[in-house]
Design a protein around this motif. Structure first.
Motif, PDB file in Angstrom:
ATOM      1  N   LYS A 153     117.569  25.843 -19.519  1.00 53.28           N
ATOM      2  CA  LYS A 153     118.582  24.481 -19.974  1.00 53.28           C
ATOM      3  C   LYS A 153     119.327  23.551 -18.801  1.00 53.28           C
ATOM      4  N   PRO A 154     119.647  24.263 -17.513  1.00 56.12           N
ATOM      5  CA  PRO A 154     119.775  23.426 -16.321  1.00 56.12           C
ATOM      6  C   PRO A 154     118.898  22.558 -15.740  1.00 56.12           C
ATOM      7  N   ILE A 155     117.509  22.914 -15.820  1.00 56.23           N
ATOM      8  CA  ILE A 155     116.161  22.419 -15.370  1.00 56.23           C
ATOM      9  C   ILE A 155     116.072  21.028 -16.282  1.00 56.23           C
ATOM     10  N   ALA A 156     116.188  21.386 -17.642  1.00 55.88           N
ATOM     11  CA  ALA A 156     115.949  20.309 -18.667  1.00 55.88           C
ATOM     12  C   ALA A 156     117.106  19.100 -18.363  1.00 55.88           C
ATOM     13  N   VAL A 157     118.148  19.467 -18.254  1.00 52.85           N
ATOM     14  CA  VAL A 157     119.325  18.561 -18.272  1.00 52.85           C
ATOM     15  C   VAL A 157     118.983  17.629 -17.061  1.00 52.85           C
ATOM     16  N   VAL A 158     118.877  18.373 -15.628  1.00 51.29           N
ATOM     17  CA  VAL A 158     118.546  17.726 -14.582  1.00 51.29           C
ATOM     18  C   VAL A 158     117.432  16.767 -14.665  1.00 51.29           C
ATOM     19  N   ALA A 159     116.157  16.957 -15.216  1.00 47.93           N
ATOM     20  CA  ALA A 159     114.911  16.483 -15.245  1.00 47.93           C
ATOM     21  C   ALA A 159     115.182  15.180 -16.309  1.00 47.93           C
ATOM     22  N   LEU A 160     115.750  15.379 -17.408  1.00 47.52           N
ATOM     23  CA  LEU A 160     116.211  14.560 -18.362  1.00 47.52           C
ATOM     24  C   LEU A 160     117.064  13.240 -17.762  1.00 47.52           C
ATOM     25  N   THR A 161     118.093  13.941 -17.001  1.00 45.19           N
ATOM     26  CA  THR A 161     118.948  13.006 -16.321  1.00 45.19           C
ATOM     27  C   THR A 161     118.429  11.891 -15.411  1.00 45.19           C
ATOM     28  N   ALA A 162     117.561  12.390 -14.366  1.00 45.48           N
ATOM     29  CA  ALA A 162     116.769  11.895 -13.583  1.00 45.48           C
ATOM     30  C   ALA A 162     115.831  10.822 -14.206  1.00 45.48           C
ATOM     31  N   ALA A 163     115.077  11.160 -15.330  1.00 49.38           N
ATOM     32  CA  ALA A 163     114.344  10.457 -16.335  1.00 49.38           C
ATOM     33  C   ALA A 163     115.350   9.193 -16.792  1.00 49.38           C
ATOM     34  N   ALA A 164     116.462   9.543 -17.242  1.00 47.50           N
ATOM     35  CA  ALA A 164     117.193   8.249 -17.693  1.00 47.50           C
ATOM     36  C   ALA A 164     117.804   7.389 -16.921  1.00 47.50           C
ATOM     37  N   ILE A 165     118.023   7.966 -15.608  1.00 46.61           N
ATOM     38  CA  ILE A 165     118.576   6.870 -14.489  1.00 46.61           C
ATOM     39  C   ILE A 165     117.232   6.178 -14.130  1.00 46.61           C
ATOM     40  N   SER A 166     116.321   6.655 -13.922  1.00 42.47           N
ATOM     41  CA  SER A 166     115.160   5.899 -13.650  1.00 42.47           C
ATOM     42  C   SER A 166     114.591   4.899 -14.595  1.00 42.47           C
ATOM     43  N   ILE A 167     114.937   4.964 -15.859  1.00 43.89           N
ATOM     44  CA  ILE A 167     114.722   3.915 -17.106  1.00 43.89           C
ATOM     45  C   ILE A 167     115.573   2.848 -16.829  1.00 43.89           C
ATOM     46  N   CYS A 168     116.846   3.192 -16.411  1.00 43.48           N
ATOM     47  CA  CYS A 168     117.758   2.166 -16.421  1.00 43.48           C
ATOM     48  C   CYS A 168     117.572   1.230 -14.993  1.00 43.48           C
ATOM     49  N   PHE A 169     116.940   1.807 -13.960  1.00 42.39           N
ATOM     50  CA  PHE A 169     116.837   1.069 -12.813  1.00 42.39           C
ATOM     51  C   PHE A 169     115.435   0.336 -13.120  1.00 42.39           C
ATOM     52  N   ARG A 170     114.551   0.492 -14.320  1.00 45.09           N
ATOM     53  CA  ARG A 170     113.291  -0.018 -14.700  1.00 45.09           C
ATOM     54  C   ARG A 170     113.699  -1.337 -15.435  1.00 45.09           C
ATOM     55  N   TYR A 171     114.706  -1.260 -16.461  1.00 48.77           N
ATOM     56  CA  TYR A 171     114.834  -2.128 -17.385  1.00 48.77           C
ATOM     57  C   TYR A 171     116.218  -3.013 -17.423  1.00 48.77           C
ATOM     58  N   ILE A 172     117.105  -2.446 -16.664  1.00 49.66           N
ATOM     59  CA  ILE A 172     118.288  -3.185 -16.577  1.00 49.66           C
ATOM     60  C   ILE A 172     118.099  -4.142 -15.682  1.00 49.66           C
ATOM     61  N   PRO A 173     118.348  -5.515 -15.854  1.00 54.75           N
ATOM     62  CA  PRO A 173     118.124  -6.804 -14.801  1.00 54.75           C
ATOM     63  C   PRO A 173     118.779  -6.545 -13.756  1.00 54.75           C
ATOM     64  N   LEU A 174     119.874  -6.090 -13.666  1.00 54.24           N
ATOM     65  CA  LEU A 174     120.856  -6.085 -12.481  1.00 54.24           C
ATOM     66  C   LEU A 174     120.311  -4.867 -11.534  1.00 54.24           C
ATOM     67  N   LEU A 175     119.687  -3.979 -12.125  1.00 50.74           N
ATOM     68  CA  LEU A 175     119.371  -2.819 -11.233  1.00 50.74           C
ATOM     69  C   LEU A 175     117.902  -2.777 -11.031  1.00 50.74           C
ATOM     70  N   SER A 176     117.124  -3.303 -11.580  1.00 50.64           N
ATOM     71  CA  SER A 176     115.642  -3.733 -11.461  1.00 50.64           C
ATOM     72  C   SER A 176     115.238  -4.302 -10.145  1.00 50.64           C
ATOM     73  N   SER A 177     116.152  -4.828  -9.482  1.00 47.83           N
ATOM     74  CA  SER A 177     115.728  -5.200  -8.166  1.00 47.83           C
ATOM     75  C   SER A 177     115.874  -4.217  -7.104  1.00 47.83           C
ATOM     76  N   VAL A 178     116.232  -3.183  -7.129  1.00 51.14           N
ATOM     77  CA  VAL A 178     116.559  -1.964  -6.187  1.00 51.14           C
ATOM     78  C   VAL A 178     114.863  -1.439  -6.182  1.00 51.14           C
ATOM     79  N   SER A 179     114.931  -1.368  -4.841  1.00 46.71           N
ATOM     80  CA  SER A 179     113.313  -1.245  -4.315  1.00 46.71           C
ATOM     81  C   SER A 179     113.115   0.539  -4.885  1.00 46.71           C
ATOM     82  N   GLY A 180     111.695   0.847  -4.895  1.00 47.34           N
ATOM     83  CA  GLY A 180     111.488   2.116  -5.788  1.00 47.34           C
ATOM     84  C   GLY A 180     111.703   3.431  -4.712  1.00 47.34           C
ATOM     85  N   GLY A 181     111.897   3.074  -3.391  1.00 47.89           N
ATOM     86  CA  GLY A 181     112.216   4.264  -2.591  1.00 47.89           C
ATOM     87  C   GLY A 181     113.689   4.817  -2.926  1.00 47.89           C
ATOM     88  N   PHE A 182     114.628   3.711  -3.029  1.00 43.60           N
ATOM     89  CA  PHE A 182     115.934   3.918  -3.015  1.00 43.60           C
ATOM     90  C   PHE A 182     116.104   4.507  -4.496  1.00 43.60           C
TER      91      PHE A 182
END
Length: 244
Positions: free
Chosen positions: A184-213
């Motif tokens: 379960k810990p691995i699943a939670v960590v992986a899904l959390t990272a995926a959810a945050i990444s999606i936020c950076f991809r589709y939220i206008p204010l966050l989408s300007s952050v470069s991929g490395g950061f």
């Protein structure tokens, strides 16, 4: 030829064959991103980290003209490859007396996840001849695969190279899903990272952050959350301590 070196080559051959296919996809992605065949080959010959190279490629392509790209590159590689320091400390307990400091530094260049796993499974102390043989085939497979992939990327149709570009992501998914289904810990960590990444991809204010950061932020937040929610429990005290 030294028997330990030959043994290491035999143990490293399956790793090298696996690296050949994955690095082929990386090579096609390099040329598809505008890099030359030589540049792609040099990246893999001077690095041996699939996730680090993939993240670094994105930084190089998007931040090539900016001085901040160097800082972003350094931070990204530090976060992604920090696990190698931990693996090196662990493997250091199995190194034999022939592994002096220069040899340790040389081997650390190729201490990947797969090489670490095979080396750690050996029952005896590790000799430098064995480790040199173990790292040889993965290095050749990774570099050769990148060269072939980059060359193929120059001649293959764009739809084919785009399809090959997802192969390396498929490798990462294949690594994560099996343990995530059991732990379960691995699943939670992986899904959390995926959810945050999606936020950076589709939220206008966050989408300007470069991929490395984005990689750095997702990794740090997900890992911190995992450590807080699922702390590693202390081992049970030894019988002697209980009696005392």
């Amino acid at each position: 030829m030294n028997k330990l070196f030959v043994k290491g080559v035999k143990h490293g051959l399956p790793i090298g064959l696996g690296y050949l296919s994955v690095s082929f996809a990386f090579g096609t992605q390099c040329t598809d991103s505008g890099l030359t065949i030589l540049q792609a080959l040099l990246i893999s010959m001077t690095n041996l980290t699939s996730a680090g190279q993939l993240a670094g490629l994105q930084v190089m392509v998007t931040q090539a003209a900016l001085a901040s790209g160097l800082i972003e590159m350094a931070l990204t590689q530090f976060v992604i490859n920090l696990r190698y320091a931990l693996m090196g400390l662990s493997l250091g307990q199995k190194l034999g007396p022939t592994m002096n400091t220069p040899r340790r530094m040389f081997f650390s260049f190729a201490n990947t996840d797969e090489i670490f796993a095979v080396a750690s499974a050996q029952p005896e102390k590790l000799h430098h001849h064995y480790l040199y043989g173990l790292m040889l085939m993965p290095y050749i497979g990774w570099s050769l695969g990148t060269l072939l992939g980059a060359a193929a990327g120059e001649i293959l149709p764009e739809f084919v190279t785009s399809a090959l570009g997802i192969a390396i992501y498929g490798m990462f998914i294949a690594i994560v899903i099996p343990p995530a289904c059991k732990e379960k810990p691995i699943a939670v960590v992986a899904l959390t990272a995926a959810a945050i990444s999606i936020c950076f991809r589709y939220i206008p204010l966050l989408s300007s952050v470069s991929g490395g950061f984005v990689v750095i932020i997702c990794a740090v937040i997900a890992a911190t959350l995992g450590a807080l929610l699922f702390p590693v429990k202390d081992e049970a005290p030894a019988a002697e301590e209980v009696e005392a």
